[in-house]
Write an enzyme that holds these catalytic residues in place. Structure first.
Site, PDB file in Angstrom:
ATOM      1  CG  ASP A   1      -1.865   1.206   1.218  1.00  0.00           C
ATOM      2  OD1 ASP A   1      -2.039   1.811   0.142  1.00  0.00           O
ATOM      3  OD2 ASP A   1      -2.423   1.530   2.276  1.00  0.00           O
TER       4      ASP A   1
ATOM      5  CE  LYS B   1      -0.328   3.567   3.303  1.00  0.00           C
ATOM      6  NZ  LYS B   1      -1.182   4.056   4.396  1.00  0.00           N
TER       7      LYS B   1
ATOM      8  NE  ARG C   1     -11.982   3.401   4.331  1.00  0.00           N
ATOM      9  CZ  ARG C   1     -11.879   4.299   5.305  1.00  0.00           C
ATOM     10  NH1 ARG C   1     -12.832   5.203   5.499  1.00  0.00           N
ATOM     11  NH2 ARG C   1     -10.821   4.302   6.106  1.00  0.00           N
TER      12      ARG C   1
END
Length: 504
Positions: free
Chosen positions: A270, A277, A351
């Site tokens: 991720d 990030k 999600r």
């Protein structure tokens, strides 16, 4: 990828004077009046002598303490090991204290081959706790080294127990071995480098490693996902050269009663996507597939135990990368089932893939539906690094927390406040993928709740487990928990399946 050692677990009576081994482990508790040697297999005279020597040896009985010294004539083991069991009285030692003490000793005794554990184990339950702790502690990740580590984990553990002749003990030891193997395999998957473990290779590992088990594995590639409308998986994974996969694992024994569905987040790496990030610490984002690894190995353990319950797992596998084909902030994607989601932040990707999994799992109308995910940093802010957050249907949520307590894991029931639902409204779509920042763990659960379906006109009982903290340990090892991948929540899911299988 799954490369953990096989560990032999056996039990013998507490008469171990003639039993040879590399080491003999005894337990010490940190009592109110000082350290106390517990369940000594030696004579009263030798036990008293050892007890009198504890202070001179600087033994306190604190958890994770391990003191070694040459063994005497009372045992054929080469060394005697005193393992701290923490602040307890012998009469109040819990199974989790035994599990952690045995696991800590097994972890720290890497390099030895055969070890006898003479810890308090008067019952099959206590003996199983010791065995399980050893099975969890005897672990080392060695897949990426050019040469094997100098100190490999234990390969054989002998549990000294007064219950050695109990007819319930063999099954208890088998269960401990199966749980230990499942947790170690989960750790292996979490610890593997992301250039080795990616959606397609993860899917292939599931297929290869389940041969010979009563499991059916179905893999949906990117073409099938696109055709069937898995917009969450394709939206998150479309920017990577390593395209997404959905892996369905089915365990359906002939005499099954209830049906448990499990959905796991499998983001094999991720970056955050376009909403990238910070660089610091990003290497640990290889652990973002821990939910998928957890449910995969929980189902394998359930199958190996032969539980009379149908279990279906959905592994939502994708790599979240920035690229020309990546989802942009502001894009609207259509999820499996038709709902539309405005993506306001591409780093709230878990999600999205989980939503597809929940819709797919709901279509089979299971009796209970649980998803497991390293979903939010807010989970760690709220509950720290060792406690999973559990949200959803109150009855199932509480059953999950109870199963965790029984298994020796830590979970905490959290609400889904009604005021959070309006915060995920979108100006242009059915939903937005982010909402209220405060209470972000609960907001994510509120989003997932929108994708849980119905059975016979009633919403399927559903629980969401956020394991962002417990799944990956970047701090010092403790108890049976090593650094990096922990295998958190595998035992909780197995315990819950056992409860469901035995319920009338």
């Amino acid at each position: 990828m799954i490369n953990s050692i096989d560990l032999k677990l056996t039990a013998v009576s507490t008469d171990i004077k003639r039993l040879g081994a590399d080491a003999l482990v005894l337990g010490v508790v940190k009592g109110t009046d000082g350290p106390v040697l517990v369940a000594s297999p030696f004579s009263a005279k030798v036990t008293d002598s050892l007890q009198a020597s504890l202070s001179a040896l600087n033994v306190t009985g604190a958890a994770d303490e391990l003191v070694r010294f040459p063994a005497g004539d009372e045992t054929k083991a080469r060394i005697l090991v005193l393992a701290g069991l923490g602040s307890h009285e012998e009469s109040t030692l819990t199974t989790e204290a035994l599990r952690r003490g045995a696991g800590s000793a097994a972890r720290q005794l890497a390099g030895l081959s055969t070890v006898v554990f003479a810890l308090p184990a008067a019952t099959p339950e206590q003996a199983a706790a010791v065995a399980e702790g050893v099975a969890l502690g005897a672990y080392h990740f060695n897949s990426h080294r050019s040469t094997p580590a100098a100190k490999l984990p234990l390969t054989e553990a002998v549990i000294a127990t007064a219950a050695s002749a109990d007819p319930d003990l063999p099954a208890a030891l088998k269960r401990a071995a199966i749980l230990g193997r499942a947790v170690r395999a989960t750790r292996d998957l979490v610890n593997v480098a992301p250039n080795v473990l990616y959606p397609a290779s993860f899917a292939q590992e599931v297929k290869d490693s389940t041969k010979g088990l009563p499991l059916k594995v179905t893999i949906l590639d990117e073409k099938k996902l696109e055709k069937d409308g898995y917009g969450g998986l394709m939206g998150v994974g479309g920017g990577s050269e390593r395209k997404p996969r959905m892996v369905k694992i089915q365990y359906a024994p002939a005499k099954a009663g209830k049906h448990l569905a499990l959905v796991g987040k499998g983001i094999t790496f991720d970056t955050g996507g376009i909403s990238i990030k910070p660089a610091a610490g990003m290497h640990a984002m290889k652990c973002d597939m821990a939910g998928a690894a957890t449910i995969f190995q929980a189902i394998v353990a359930i199958a190996e135990l032969g539980l009379p319950i149908t279990v279906t797992g959905w592994l939502c596998l994708a790599e979240n990368m920035p690229g020309g084909a990546s989802t942009r902030p502001g894009d609207v994607i259509t999820m499996l089932g038709g709902k539309t989601v405005e993506v306001l932040n591409t780093d709230a990707e878990g999600r999205l893939v989980m939503a597809d999994g929940l819709v797919a799992a709901s279509a089979e109308k299971p009796d209970a539906l649980i998803d497991v995910a390293t979903l939010t940093g807010a989970q760690m802010v709220a509950l720290g690094l060792r406690t999973a957050g559990v949200m959803g249907d109150e009855t199932l949520r509480n059953a999950v927390v109870s199963a965790a307590e029984k298994a020796g894991e830590t979970a905490w029931a959290m609400p889904m406040p009604e005021e959070l639902r309006p915060t995920i409204d979108s100006q242009v779509a059915d939903l937005a993928n982010i909402g209220e920042r405060m209470g972000g763990m609960m907001t994510a659960a509120v989003f997932l709740n929108e994708f849980v379906g119905e059975a016979n006109g009633t919403k399927i009982p559903w629980a969401h487990m956020d394991i962002a903290g417990p799944a990956f340990n970047e701090q010092a090892a403790y108890g049976y928990t090593h650094k990096n991948g922990t295998g958190s929540s595998v035992r909780t899911l197995v315990a819950l399946a056992e409860e469901m299988a035995s319920a009338k």
